[in-house]
Design a protein around this motif. Structure first.
Motif, PDB file in Angstrom:
ATOM      1  N   GLN A   1       0.848  -1.183   0.000  1.00 56.20           N
ATOM      2  CA  GLN A   1       0.000   0.000   0.000  1.00 56.20           C
ATOM      3  C   GLN A   1       0.891   1.242   0.000  1.00 56.20           C
ATOM      4  OE1 GLN A   1      -2.603  -0.237   3.376  1.00 56.20           O
ATOM      5  NE2 GLN A   1      -3.888  -1.841   2.485  1.00 56.20           N
TER       6      GLN A   1
ATOM      7  N   GLN B   1       0.908   5.821  -0.043  1.00 61.16           N
ATOM      8  CA  GLN B   1       0.205   7.097   0.125  1.00 61.16           C
ATOM      9  C   GLN B   1       1.254   8.195   0.240  1.00 61.16           C
ATOM     10  OE1 GLN B   1      -1.386   5.800   4.029  1.00 61.16           O
ATOM     11  NE2 GLN B   1      -0.551   7.737   4.819  1.00 61.16           N
TER      12      GLN B   1
ATOM     13  N   LYS C   1       2.613  -5.264   2.975  1.00 61.66           N
ATOM     14  CA  LYS C   1       1.453  -6.074   3.356  1.00 61.66           C
ATOM     15  C   LYS C   1       1.689  -7.535   3.060  1.00 61.66           C
ATOM     16  CE  LYS C   1      -1.205  -2.761   4.880  1.00 61.66           C
ATOM     17  NZ  LYS C   1      -1.634  -2.712   6.303  1.00 61.66           N
TER      18      LYS C   1
END
Length: 359
Positions: free
Chosen positions: A340, A342, A359
């Motif tokens: 993931q 961001q 992950k």
């Protein structure tokens, strides 16, 4: 040949007078400036009687030193052997420690197949005792240790491309000191460096330098008393440096970052992908070469931590035109789909950073 004889060098212009002897085979020739030059007995000739042959030198070399003292008629206490070693030369500005690890291709014209030589370069007025090791699993393997005189370089080893895979992380530890004179105490140095095997296949990696006549890859261990910075640094150190730079530019300091966990265990790993942090020099590299190197560093970092579920990694890529960030996002979408990502906290890292969670 005895002390006081006038001699001339056989292999070069010049000469002087015999000032003493180092053992049986080395004579100390004192030139007109008062410097004593250790020279092999076979490389000088006595010229006081204009006899330029080497017959007298050979006879003197074959005669045991003890017989000189046994000859009562010619013996002079001043003829006894002299132990001499020229003092280490110092240079102006050399009291600040600078030392480098250098890799020199044996055949730079055949860079894709050449073997390489490793050198320790001491560019200071201090003696240095060094320990050179390479990472081996969770431990270290000693490759070389020794003492390097001031303002000299020392050959450590020669290696081939088949050994590059075992040299991705090296460590140099050193202690600096002077002999026979007072000196300022210097802190011990312990520096770990990343060695990218890919760079050894690229000709532009090896550049002109001040220490070798041929191109070399020169990595700083310590420079002007400042140890080299590691490639990957922790979040706290990066924040301190960013805030220090902001203060120096008279800009408002950024707020102190807040991380989960009082002991810092949850702090993310921070990797600065700026070319200036990853490469010693970008000379001869195209924009594509630099981008590929940054992406390779990004991939290697993800792979290194891919088994640590929940691990957070912040990649500093800068704002710029967004080329590097776009390339990173593309890697995450198609190569590392399980991760993931961001935007990282602006308060802590500015706009040019992406946070990846394993992950």
């Amino acid at each position: 040949m005895k002390i006081g004889d006038k001699v001339r060098f056989l292999s070069e212009v010049g000469g002087g007078r015999v000032a003493g002897f180092q053992g049986k085979d080395v004579v100390l020739v004192e030139d007109e400036d008062g410097f004593q030059i250790p020279t092999a007995v076979a490389d000088v000739v006595v010229v006081d009687d204009d006899d330029y042959s080497t017959r007298r030198i050979v006879e003197n070399k074959m005669k045991p030193a003890a017989t000189v003292a046994d000859d009562d008629s010619d013996y002079d206490p001043a003829d006894r052997p002299v132990t001499f070693k020229a003092p280490a030369e110092e240079r102006k500005g050399g009291d600040m420690l600078s030392a480098y690890l250098a890799f020199v291709p044996v055949d730079v014209k055949a860079i894709t197949s050449s073997r390489f030589e490793t050198y320790f370069v001491n560019d200071s007025n201090y003696y240095m005792h060094y320990v050179y090791s390479v990472a081996e699993g969770a431990g270290w393997q000693l490759r070389s240790t020794g003492e390097v005189e001031p303002n000299t370089k020392l050959f450590i080893e020669e290696f081939g491309r088949d050994e590059l895979g075992t040299m991705e992380r090296v460590c140099v530890q050193l202690v600096a000191y002077k002999r026979d004179k007072p000196f300022l105490m210097k802190p011990a140095v312990d520096v770990q460096l990343r060695i990218d095997p890919v760079k050894f296949y690229k000709l532009h990696t090896f550049c002109e330098n001040d220490f070798f006549e041929q191109p070399a890859l020169v990595l700083a261990i310590i420079e002007n008393d400042k140890p080299a910075r590691p490639l990957v640094i922790d979040a706290k150190r990066l924040k301190q440096e960013m805030m220090g730079k902001a203060a120096a530019d008279s800009q408002p300091s950024r707020p102190q970052p807040k991380h989960a966990g009082a002991d810092g265990k949850d702090d993310p790993l921070v990797v600065d992908l700026h070319a200036g942090e990853l490469l010693e020099t970008t000379a001869g590299m195209s924009a594509a070469d630099i981008l590929n190197y940054q992406l390779e560093t990004f991939r290697n970092t993800i792979r290194q931590y891919e088994k640590q579920k929940g691990k957070k990694i912040v990649f500093i890529h800068g704002k710029g035109e967004g080329v590097l960030r776009h390339a990173l996002v593309n890697e995450l979408r198609y190569r590392f789909k399980s991760c993931q990502y961001q935007d990282a906290s602006f308060q802590e890292y500015g706009y040019g950073a992406t946070q990846v969670t394993i992950k």
